[in-house]
Scaffold this motif. Structure first.
Motif, PDB file in Angstrom:
ATOM      1  N   SER A   1     -68.641 -22.716 -39.580  1.00 38.49           N
ATOM      2  CA  SER A   1     -69.478 -23.893 -39.807  1.00 38.49           C
ATOM      3  C   SER A   1     -70.617 -23.869 -38.785  1.00 38.49           C
ATOM      4  CB  SER A   1     -68.648 -25.175 -39.635  1.00 38.49           C
ATOM      5  OG  SER A   1     -69.459 -26.306 -39.838  1.00 38.49           O
ATOM      6  N   ILE A   2     -71.850 -24.073 -39.265  1.00 36.93           N
ATOM      7  CA  ILE A   2     -73.026 -24.068 -38.387  1.00 36.93           C
ATOM      8  C   ILE A   2     -73.557 -25.496 -38.277  1.00 36.93           C
ATOM      9  CG2 ILE A   2     -75.404 -23.232 -38.100  1.00 36.93           C
ATOM     10  CD1 ILE A   2     -74.414 -20.744 -39.791  1.00 36.93           C
ATOM     11  N   LYS A   3     -73.674 -25.993 -37.052  1.00 38.75           N
ATOM     12  CA  LYS A   3     -74.113 -27.373 -36.850  1.00 38.75           C
ATOM     13  C   LYS A   3     -75.226 -27.413 -35.809  1.00 38.75           C
ATOM     14  CE  LYS A   3     -69.527 -29.126 -38.041  1.00 38.75           C
ATOM     15  NZ  LYS A   3     -69.898 -29.466 -39.424  1.00 38.75           N
ATOM     16  N   THR A   4     -76.182 -28.326 -36.001  1.00 39.24           N
ATOM     17  CA  THR A   4     -77.258 -28.490 -35.019  1.00 39.24           C
ATOM     18  C   THR A   4     -77.413 -29.965 -34.667  1.00 39.24           C
ATOM     19  OG1 THR A   4     -78.966 -28.650 -36.736  1.00 39.24           O
ATOM     20  CG2 THR A   4     -78.529 -26.468 -35.850  1.00 39.24           C
ATOM     21  N   ILE A   5     -77.716 -30.228 -33.416  1.00 45.81           N
ATOM     22  CA  ILE A   5     -78.024 -31.590 -32.963  1.00 45.81           C
ATOM     23  C   ILE A   5     -79.290 -31.536 -32.119  1.00 45.81           C
ATOM     24  CG2 ILE A   5     -75.725 -32.644 -33.026  1.00 45.81           C
ATOM     25  CD1 ILE A   5     -75.401 -31.923 -30.071  1.00 45.81           C
ATOM     26  N   THR A   6     -80.006 -32.653 -32.073  1.00 49.94           N
ATOM     27  CA  THR A   6     -81.240 -32.716 -31.293  1.00 49.94           C
ATOM     28  C   THR A   6     -81.114 -33.795 -30.228  1.00 49.94           C
ATOM     29  OG1 THR A   6     -82.523 -32.021 -33.216  1.00 49.94           O
ATOM     30  CG2 THR A   6     -83.740 -33.049 -31.431  1.00 49.94           C
ATOM     31  N   GLY A   7     -81.479 -33.444 -28.989  1.00 47.92           N
ATOM     32  CA  GLY A   7     -81.442 -34.410 -27.893  1.00 47.92           C
ATOM     33  C   GLY A   7     -80.402 -34.070 -26.846  1.00 47.92           C
ATOM     34  N   LYS A   8     -80.299 -34.936 -25.840  1.00 46.88           N
ATOM     35  CA  LYS A   8     -79.388 -34.702 -24.710  1.00 46.88           C
ATOM     36  C   LYS A   8     -77.935 -34.995 -25.051  1.00 46.88           C
ATOM     37  CE  LYS A   8     -82.429 -35.557 -20.749  1.00 46.88           C
ATOM     38  NZ  LYS A   8     -82.714 -36.452 -19.615  1.00 46.88           N
ATOM     39  N   ARG A   9     -77.741 -36.023 -25.874  1.00 47.25           N
ATOM     40  CA  ARG A   9     -76.368 -36.486 -26.086  1.00 47.25           C
ATOM     41  C   ARG A   9     -75.662 -35.701 -27.185  1.00 47.25           C
ATOM     42  NH1 ARG A   9     -76.619 -39.664 -30.385  1.00 47.25           N
ATOM     43  NH2 ARG A   9     -74.954 -41.149 -30.142  1.00 47.25           N
ATOM     44  N   PHE A  10     -74.355 -35.565 -27.017  1.00 43.08           N
ATOM     45  CA  PHE A  10     -73.540 -34.846 -27.991  1.00 43.08           C
ATOM     46  C   PHE A  10     -72.976 -35.822 -29.016  1.00 43.08           C
ATOM     47  CE2 PHE A  10     -73.753 -31.673 -24.722  1.00 43.08           C
ATOM     48  CZ  PHE A  10     -73.749 -30.478 -25.428  1.00 43.08           C
ATOM     49  N   GLY A  11     -73.840 -36.247 -29.922  1.00 42.26           N
ATOM     50  CA  GLY A  11     -73.397 -37.164 -30.973  1.00 42.26           C
ATOM     51  C   GLY A  11     -74.075 -36.822 -32.272  1.00 42.26           C
ATOM     52  N   GLY A  12     -73.561 -37.378 -33.358  1.00 39.13           N
ATOM     53  CA  GLY A  12     -74.218 -37.225 -34.650  1.00 39.13           C
ATOM     54  C   GLY A  12     -73.915 -35.935 -35.378  1.00 39.13           C
ATOM     55  N   VAL A  13     -72.886 -35.184 -34.944  1.00 37.00           N
ATOM     56  CA  VAL A  13     -72.535 -33.946 -35.652  1.00 37.00           C
ATOM     57  C   VAL A  13     -71.668 -34.286 -36.853  1.00 37.00           C
ATOM     58  CG1 VAL A  13     -71.235 -31.788 -35.511  1.00 37.00           C
ATOM     59  CG2 VAL A  13     -72.763 -32.438 -33.663  1.00 37.00           C
ATOM     60  N   LYS A  14     -72.169 -33.955 -38.033  1.00 33.25           N
ATOM     61  CA  LYS A  14     -71.501 -34.322 -39.283  1.00 33.25           C
ATOM     62  C   LYS A  14     -70.394 -33.336 -39.643  1.00 33.25           C
ATOM     63  CE  LYS A  14     -74.419 -37.728 -40.620  1.00 33.25           C
ATOM     64  NZ  LYS A  14     -75.034 -38.030 -39.337  1.00 33.25           N
ATOM     65  N   LEU A  15     -69.269 -33.916 -40.112  1.00 37.97           N
ATOM     66  CA  LEU A  15     -68.203 -33.110 -40.704  1.00 37.97           C
ATOM     67  C   LEU A  15     -68.386 -33.022 -42.211  1.00 37.97           C
ATOM     68  CD1 LEU A  15     -65.142 -34.484 -38.694  1.00 37.97           C
ATOM     69  CD2 LEU A  15     -66.076 -32.171 -38.565  1.00 37.97           C
ATOM     70  N   ILE A  16     -68.896 -34.116 -42.783  1.00 41.22           N
ATOM     71  CA  ILE A  16     -69.185 -34.143 -44.215  1.00 41.22           C
ATOM     72  C   ILE A  16     -70.325 -35.128 -44.455  1.00 41.22           C
ATOM     73  CG2 ILE A  16     -67.463 -35.937 -44.692  1.00 41.22           C
ATOM     74  CD1 ILE A  16     -66.973 -34.642 -47.421  1.00 41.22           C
ATOM     75  N   TRP A  17     -71.188 -34.801 -45.433  1.00 37.08           N
ATOM     76  CA  TRP A  17     -72.289 -35.690 -45.790  1.00 37.08           C
ATOM     77  C   TRP A  17     -71.881 -36.519 -46.996  1.00 37.08           C
ATOM     78  CZ3 TRP A  17     -76.898 -35.768 -42.998  1.00 37.08           C
ATOM     79  CH2 TRP A  17     -77.029 -34.754 -42.047  1.00 37.08           C
ATOM     80  N   THR A  18     -71.794 -37.829 -46.825  1.00 39.63           N
ATOM     81  CA  THR A  18     -71.480 -38.717 -47.947  1.00 39.63           C
ATOM     82  C   THR A  18     -71.941 -40.131 -47.613  1.00 39.63           C
ATOM     83  OG1 THR A  18     -69.733 -39.611 -49.377  1.00 39.63           O
ATOM     84  CG2 THR A  18     -69.115 -39.149 -47.107  1.00 39.63           C
ATOM     85  N   VAL A  19     -72.366 -40.882 -48.632  1.00 38.10           N
ATOM     86  CA  VAL A  19     -72.734 -42.291 -48.428  1.00 38.10           C
ATOM     87  C   VAL A  19     -71.650 -43.196 -49.015  1.00 38.10           C
ATOM     88  CG1 VAL A  19     -75.223 -41.933 -48.351  1.00 38.10           C
ATOM     89  CG2 VAL A  19     -74.113 -42.254 -50.561  1.00 38.10           C
TER      90      VAL A  19
END
Length: 210
Positions: free
Chosen positions: A85-103
């Motif tokens: 699994s390839i994941k990217t985040i932007t910024g200093k904090r380690f948050g917002g990494v998605k496991l699944i995209w759904t609304v």
């Protein structure tokens, strides 16, 4: 632990190349995915292709499977048959990494109840004008943490009434994972370079061909 992915982080020449080239390539990805100065959602797919291209460069096209069925939502590629699994985040904090995209709130709950880590993660932390990193988080580390803290502390559901588009790994869990003794890191200085970019040039050149 997949020894193959560890090889990337132990290959000194490749580590140097990643430090030099990744900011430039990701800057190109942003330029390619921008309109009127705003970066579009499609940048995530371009970044993913850049990392998969790195795997192909290192291990050869025959050993990297890129045509992944949609039924494997977290898997972006397979290396020697093993899912990644390839994941990217932007910024200093380690948050917002998605496991699944759904609304869909119900789907998100069902996902949390059935989820268990099942593939190695390559994570890129983009932090322009500062320091970020390229991380390998082995499956064994994910399973160990998940078993220890439980799914409630590992998985963050979207807040009701908001539209965050997905289910995430909690910030605390992600910090534990990148700090795990079996995880690997390449520190990257995210500096932009001057790039003359024209998103139409390639297509105009193709139109000019006979």
């Amino acid at each position: 632990m997949s020894n193959s992915l560890v090889e990337i982080f132990e290959d000194e020449k490749l580590v140097d190349k990643i430090k030099r080239r990744l900011p430039y390539l990701f800057q190109l990805a942003e330029l390619e995915s921008s309109r009127a100065g705003k970066t579009g959602m499609e940048v995530g797919s371009v970044r993913e292709r850049i990392i998969i291209a790195l795997l192909i460069y290192k291990f050869g096209e025959a050993n990297v499977e890129t045509e992944i069925p949609i039924t494997e939502p977290e898997v972006d590629a397979k290396l020697f048959g093993e899912p990644i699994s390839i994941k990217t985040i932007t910024g200093k904090r380690f948050g917002g990494v998605k496991l699944i995209w759904t609304v869909d709130a119900q789907k998100a709950k069902e996902f949390r109840e059935s989820y268990y880590p099942h593939c190695d993660i390559l994570l890129v932390q983009i932090n322009w004008n500062e320091t970020g990193g390229f991380y390998y988080i082995p499956l064994a580390a994910q399973k160990r943490l998940f078993d220890r803290i439980g799914r409630e502390n590992y998985i963050k559901l979207p807040k009701p009434g908001t539209n965050p588009r997905g289910v995430e790994i909690t910030k605390e869990a992600l910090l534990s994972l990148v700090g795990d003794s079996n995880s690997k890191k390449i520190e990257i200085n995210w500096q932009r370079t001057e790039i003359e970019f024209n998103s139409y040039k390639r297509w105009v050149d193709l139109w000019r061909e006979d």
